[in-house]
Design a protein around this motif. Sequence first.
Motif, PDB file in Angstrom:
ATOM      1  N   ARG A  74       0.823  -1.209   0.000  1.00 17.00           N
ATOM      2  CA  ARG A  74       0.000   0.000   0.000  1.00 17.00           C
ATOM      3  C   ARG A  74       0.861   1.265   0.000  1.00 17.00           C
ATOM      4  N   VAL A  75       1.977   1.206   0.741  1.00 20.37           N
ATOM      5  CA  VAL A  75       2.843   2.379   0.833  1.00 20.37           C
ATOM      6  C   VAL A  75       3.678   2.545  -0.427  1.00 20.37           C
ATOM      7  N   TRP A  76       4.362   1.479  -0.842  1.00 27.16           N
ATOM      8  CA  TRP A  76       5.245   1.560  -1.998  1.00 27.16           C
ATOM      9  C   TRP A  76       4.488   1.615  -3.315  1.00 27.16           C
ATOM     10  N   GLY A  77       3.272   1.085  -3.335  1.00 27.50           N
ATOM     11  CA  GLY A  77       2.501   1.066  -4.576  1.00 27.50           C
ATOM     12  C   GLY A  77       1.778   2.359  -4.860  1.00 27.50           C
ATOM     13  N   ALA A  78       1.893   3.335  -3.960  1.00 27.35           N
ATOM     14  CA  ALA A  78       1.197   4.605  -4.141  1.00 27.35           C
ATOM     15  C   ALA A  78       1.905   5.460  -5.186  1.00 27.35           C
ATOM     16  N   ARG A  79       1.120   6.233  -5.930  1.00 21.01           N
ATOM     17  CA  ARG A  79       1.657   7.142  -6.948  1.00 21.01           C
ATOM     18  C   ARG A  79       1.219   8.575  -6.626  1.00 21.01           C
ATOM     19  N   THR A  80       2.042   9.525  -7.023  1.00 19.08           N
ATOM     20  CA  THR A  80       1.786  10.933  -6.695  1.00 19.08           C
ATOM     21  C   THR A  80       1.276  11.694  -7.912  1.00 19.08           C
ATOM     22  N   ALA A  81       0.229  12.487  -7.701  1.00 15.12           N
ATOM     23  CA  ALA A  81      -0.301  13.368  -8.746  1.00 15.12           C
ATOM     24  C   ALA A  81      -0.206  14.798  -8.242  1.00 15.12           C
ATOM     25  N   THR A  82       0.409  15.679  -9.037  1.00 17.80           N
ATOM     26  CA  THR A  82       0.613  17.059  -8.590  1.00 17.80           C
ATOM     27  C   THR A  82      -0.335  18.051  -9.262  1.00 17.80           C
ATOM     28  N   ALA A  83      -0.975  17.675 -10.354  1.00 18.58           N
ATOM     29  CA  ALA A  83      -1.900  18.575 -11.040  1.00 18.58           C
ATOM     30  C   ALA A  83      -3.297  17.977 -10.989  1.00 18.58           C
ATOM     31  N   VAL A  84      -4.234  18.706 -10.424  1.00 12.98           N
ATOM     32  CA  VAL A  84      -5.589  18.199 -10.244  1.00 12.98           C
ATOM     33  C   VAL A  84      -6.590  19.262 -10.646  1.00 12.98           C
ATOM     34  N   SER A  85      -7.585  18.896 -11.442  1.00 15.10           N
ATOM     35  CA  SER A  85      -8.691  19.801 -11.737  1.00 15.10           C
ATOM     36  C   SER A  85      -9.966  19.242 -11.134  1.00 15.10           C
ATOM     37  N   VAL A  86     -10.834  20.119 -10.689  1.00 16.62           N
ATOM     38  CA  VAL A  86     -12.048  19.721  -9.995  1.00 16.62           C
ATOM     39  C   VAL A  86     -13.250  20.373 -10.669  1.00 16.62           C
ATOM     40  N   THR A  87     -14.246  19.565 -11.002  1.00 18.24           N
ATOM     41  CA  THR A  87     -15.493  20.075 -11.559  1.00 18.24           C
ATOM     42  C   THR A  87     -16.614  19.809 -10.569  1.00 18.24           C
ATOM     43  N   ARG A  88     -17.270  20.875 -10.157  1.00 20.22           N
ATOM     44  CA  ARG A  88     -18.352  20.759  -9.187  1.00 20.22           C
ATOM     45  C   ARG A  88     -19.633  20.311  -9.883  1.00 20.22           C
ATOM     46  N   LEU A  89     -20.203  19.178  -9.440  1.00 21.15           N
ATOM     47  CA  LEU A  89     -21.459  18.688  -9.979  1.00 21.15           C
ATOM     48  C   LEU A  89     -22.640  19.061  -9.099  1.00 21.15           C
TER      49      LEU A  89
END
Length: 211
Positions: A110-125
């Motif tokens: 769980r710890v080593w298999g994690a990946r990092t995302a630094t750019a995120v966009s959010v759309t409010r529904l």
Amino acid sequence: LTLHKWIARVVLAAAAVHVIIYLAVYISTGRTDKITKTDNLLGLIAAVLMAVVGVTSLKPVRRRAYRLFYFIHYPAAWVTVVLIIFHARPGVIVLAIMSLFILFVGVLLRVWGARTATAVSVTRLSPTLSVLVLPRRVLPASFEPGSHVRLGRSRMSLSLHPYTVASLPSDSEVRLLVRDMAHPILPPHDSAAAMSTTTTKLVVNGPYLPS
């Protein structure tokens, strides 16, 4: 996942039969004092923990109180194995070590298999539901539709709530459905804005098969 569920059901059923038979014997023979012996009491505590895990793992409970399920499920697994070491006669130390090793490997994955995302966009529904867009690289080339991932701010603080993947492996991005009011993972944003962009660093763990 199916194998995990059925093994757990068999173990819980066997533990329930084991406890019922021994309690019946102790009560019928007037030896209820044996229940309070340390080794027997540890076994009874382990059985109670297993029963709690079983109840909180039921789909209606798990879906309505996922954090409770998650908080109980994993710690109870570790504690139960340790308690059984001191309860079981004859000893089961080899099986216990194997079980603890499996649990430990699960944590590492769980710890080593994690990946990092630094750019995120959010759309409010809606006031409580958003679509969170992550780079396609955070998931493997192939995954099952309807799978879910877990998010966190660091590798050691993954969220306890699963977020459904609302995209296909062939898509150029990964979209997640997020009820951020009930399970806040995103920073505060302007409620009037339909779409926003944030550079919040998120850690993605998964995908996990639909359940």
